[in-house]
Structure formats: structure tokens, C-alpha cells
Design a protein around this motif. Structure first.
Motif, PDB file in Angstrom:
ATOM      1  N   UNK A  34      -0.056  24.067 -76.237  1.00  0.00           N
ATOM      2  CA  UNK A  34       0.972  23.228 -75.615  1.00  0.00           C
ATOM      3  C   UNK A  34       0.429  22.523 -74.377  1.00  0.00           C
ATOM      4  N   UNK A  35      -0.415  23.221 -73.605  1.00  0.00           N
ATOM      5  CA  UNK A  35      -1.025  22.589 -72.440  1.00  0.00           C
ATOM      6  C   UNK A  35      -1.868  21.390 -72.846  1.00  0.00           C
ATOM      7  N   UNK A  40      -2.402  15.610 -72.851  1.00  0.00           N
ATOM      8  CA  UNK A  40      -2.721  14.326 -73.487  1.00  0.00           C
ATOM      9  C   UNK A  40      -1.643  13.294 -73.168  1.00  0.00           C
ATOM     10  N   UNK A  41      -0.382  13.704 -73.244  1.00  0.00           N
ATOM     11  CA  UNK A  41       0.700  12.767 -72.914  1.00  0.00           C
ATOM     12  C   UNK A  41       0.610  12.333 -71.448  1.00  0.00           C
ATOM     13  N   UNK A  42       0.296  13.274 -70.575  1.00  0.00           N
ATOM     14  CA  UNK A  42       0.238  12.946 -69.153  1.00  0.00           C
ATOM     15  C   UNK A  42      -0.962  12.059 -68.816  1.00  0.00           C
ATOM     16  N   UNK A  43      -2.077  12.254 -69.517  1.00  0.00           N
ATOM     17  CA  UNK A  43      -3.295  11.499 -69.208  1.00  0.00           C
ATOM     18  C   UNK A  43      -3.358  10.158 -69.918  1.00  0.00           C
ATOM     19  N   UNK A  89       1.822   6.682 -67.943  1.00  0.00           N
ATOM     20  CA  UNK A  89       2.653   7.809 -67.496  1.00  0.00           C
ATOM     21  C   UNK A  89       2.396   8.113 -66.033  1.00  0.00           C
ATOM     22  N   UNK A  90       1.136   8.010 -65.613  1.00  0.00           N
ATOM     23  CA  UNK A  90       0.774   8.328 -64.228  1.00  0.00           C
ATOM     24  C   UNK A  90       1.416   7.368 -63.231  1.00  0.00           C
ATOM     25  N   UNK A 136      20.193   4.681 -74.000  1.00  0.00           N
ATOM     26  CA  UNK A 136      18.793   4.361 -73.698  1.00  0.00           C
ATOM     27  C   UNK A 136      18.120   5.600 -73.124  1.00  0.00           C
ATOM     28  N   UNK A 137      17.021   6.008 -73.739  1.00  0.00           N
ATOM     29  CA  UNK A 137      16.240   7.153 -73.281  1.00  0.00           C
ATOM     30  C   UNK A 137      14.885   6.679 -72.774  1.00  0.00           C
ATOM     31  N   UNK A 138      14.263   7.495 -71.949  1.00  0.00           N
ATOM     32  CA  UNK A 138      12.922   7.192 -71.462  1.00  0.00           C
ATOM     33  C   UNK A 138      11.942   8.088 -72.191  1.00  0.00           C
ATOM     34  N   UNK A 139      10.985   7.473 -72.889  1.00  0.00           N
ATOM     35  CA  UNK A 139      10.049   8.235 -73.713  1.00  0.00           C
ATOM     36  C   UNK A 139       8.614   7.905 -73.341  1.00  0.00           C
ATOM     37  N   UNK A 140       7.708   8.790 -73.746  1.00  0.00           N
ATOM     38  CA  UNK A 140       6.280   8.575 -73.542  1.00  0.00           C
ATOM     39  C   UNK A 140       5.577   8.797 -74.874  1.00  0.00           C
ATOM     40  N   UNK A 141       4.621   7.921 -75.174  1.00  0.00           N
ATOM     41  CA  UNK A 141       3.880   8.016 -76.430  1.00  0.00           C
ATOM     42  C   UNK A 141       2.392   7.907 -76.130  1.00  0.00           C
ATOM     43  N   UNK A 142       1.577   8.452 -77.030  1.00  0.00           N
ATOM     44  CA  UNK A 142       0.131   8.380 -76.854  1.00  0.00           C
ATOM     45  C   UNK A 142      -0.486   7.630 -78.019  1.00  0.00           C
TER      46      UNK A 142
END
Length: 200
Positions: A34-35, A40-43, A89-90, A136-142
Motif C-alpha cells: 500500500x505504501x 506512486x500517486x503522491x510522486x 499532486x505535489x 464534483x469530486x477531486x481525484x488523482x491519477x497516475x
């Protein structure tokens, strides 16, 4: 305790110690997995707004041995978002506020083009219940991950420390069961030695 039964009781405790150690390893590997995904999503992740286009309650079926199966309820939200938004994301929300996040393009009617911007989210029941079509949602994708988008709030809230108590408990049980098995075996040896010296 019957000396004849001591070896078997000791073996049971030793097996329990091994089982607890296996669980500790499973918890640790799950934490690492999970880490890695969250990292990966955060970077590499890009953030965008997602419009909720549908909701569905479903079941995930797991096939077991001998034809047995079990199912798990899942809550699915369909969204239309912008996979390559350009907002890292950063940079969110310190440099790019939520009001400035890009959203998905208009629906063209071409299924091939529109599918590029469509995905589904598996969400907890509380999120599902408070979400409506059109929200409306806020999402992050890689890029190239194939995992699909995740809610930014979930990525921000992740803390590997939730796994620490489970690992600690499993290791404590490993030590406890191991010591119990060793003590039972040692007591058997002591009792046998005492009986032998008395006969001499």
C-alpha cells in the motif's frame, strides 16, 4: 500436565508461534504494498475534478476450493475526469487551489473518445451514500498505472502507522506462543530427569 501429552501441546504452541509470525509477515508486506501504491500517486499523480455520472451497488465474487465461493459488497461510482490534467499532486492545493483544477471535456458522443475520460471508483459505503450523480469530486491519477483514479482525500489520509499495531500484536503472539512451547518442552525434560535420578 501429563508428560505424554507435553510434546504435542508444545508442538501446538510452536505451530501457533509460526502462524503468528506468518501473519506478521503478511501485515508487513501489505503495508509495503500500500505504501508503494500511495507513494506512486503522491510522486507521479495528476489532480483533476471528476463529475459523478453514475452509482451502482455490486458484488465481488471470490472463487474458493471445491466450488465454494464468497462475495463482498462493493460500492461503485462512475466518474468523468481528466487523466492528464497537468496539475501535479505535489502542487495541490499549495500552488493550485481546488477552484483552479481542470475538469473533463464535454461529452462528444463518440464512445472511443469519451471512454478515455471515464472510469469507476470503488468507495466505502459512507462515501457512496453521500455522493449523488452530478457531484464534483477531486481525484488523482497516475500515468500508465492501469489502476484508475483515486480520491485525493484517500491518498492524503493514508498513514502506514495503521498497520503497526497489527504487526506488533502478531510479533507479540509469536514470542508468547514460542516461549510457551519452549517452556512446556523444558518442563517435560526436567520431570523426566528427576524421575530418572530417583530410580537410580
Amino acid at each position: 500436565m501429563n508428560n505424554a501429552a507435553r510434546p504435542w501441546i508444545g508442538l501446538v504452541f510452536k505451530c501457533l508461534a509460526v502462524l503468528a509470525l506468518i501473519f506478521a509477515g503478511i501485515f508487513f508486506m501489505r503495508m509495503q504494498e500500500e505504501q508503494s501504491g500511495i507513494g506512486r500517486y503522491r510522486a507521479e499523480g495528476s489532480v483533476s475534478r471528476a463529475i459523478v455520472t453514475g452509482k451502482k451497488l455490486d458484488k465481488q465474487v471470490y472463487e474458493g476450493r471445491a466450488g465454494r465461493s464468497r462475495s463482498k459488497d462493493v460500492q461503485v461510482i462512475s466518474v468523468r475526469f481528466l487523466p492528464k490534467s497537468g496539475v501535479r499532486y505535489a502542487d495541490y492545493p499549495a500552488k493550485v487551489p481546488e477552484s483552479a483544477l481542470p475538469g473533463p471535456p464535454r461529452v462528444t458522443g463518440d464512445p472511443m473518445k469519451d471512454s478515455t475520460f471515464s472510469e469507476v471508483l470503488w468507495v466505502p459505503r459512507d462515501v457512496y451514500d453521500r455522493t449523488s450523480v452530478g457531484d464534483v469530486l477531486t481525484v488523482v491519477d497516475t500515468p500508465y498505472s492501469g489502476d484508475g483514479p483515486e480520491l485525493v482525500s484517500d491518498i492524503q489520509a493514508f498513514d502506514p502507522a495503521v498497520f503497526h499495531p497489527r504487526i506488533a500484536i502478531a510479533l507479540a503472539l509469536t514470542l508468547l506462543f514460542g516461549l510457551a512451547g519452549w517452556w512446556i518442552g523444558r518442563k517435560r525434560g526436567g520431570a523426566t530427569a528427576a524421575g530418572g535420578s530417583g530410580n537410580a
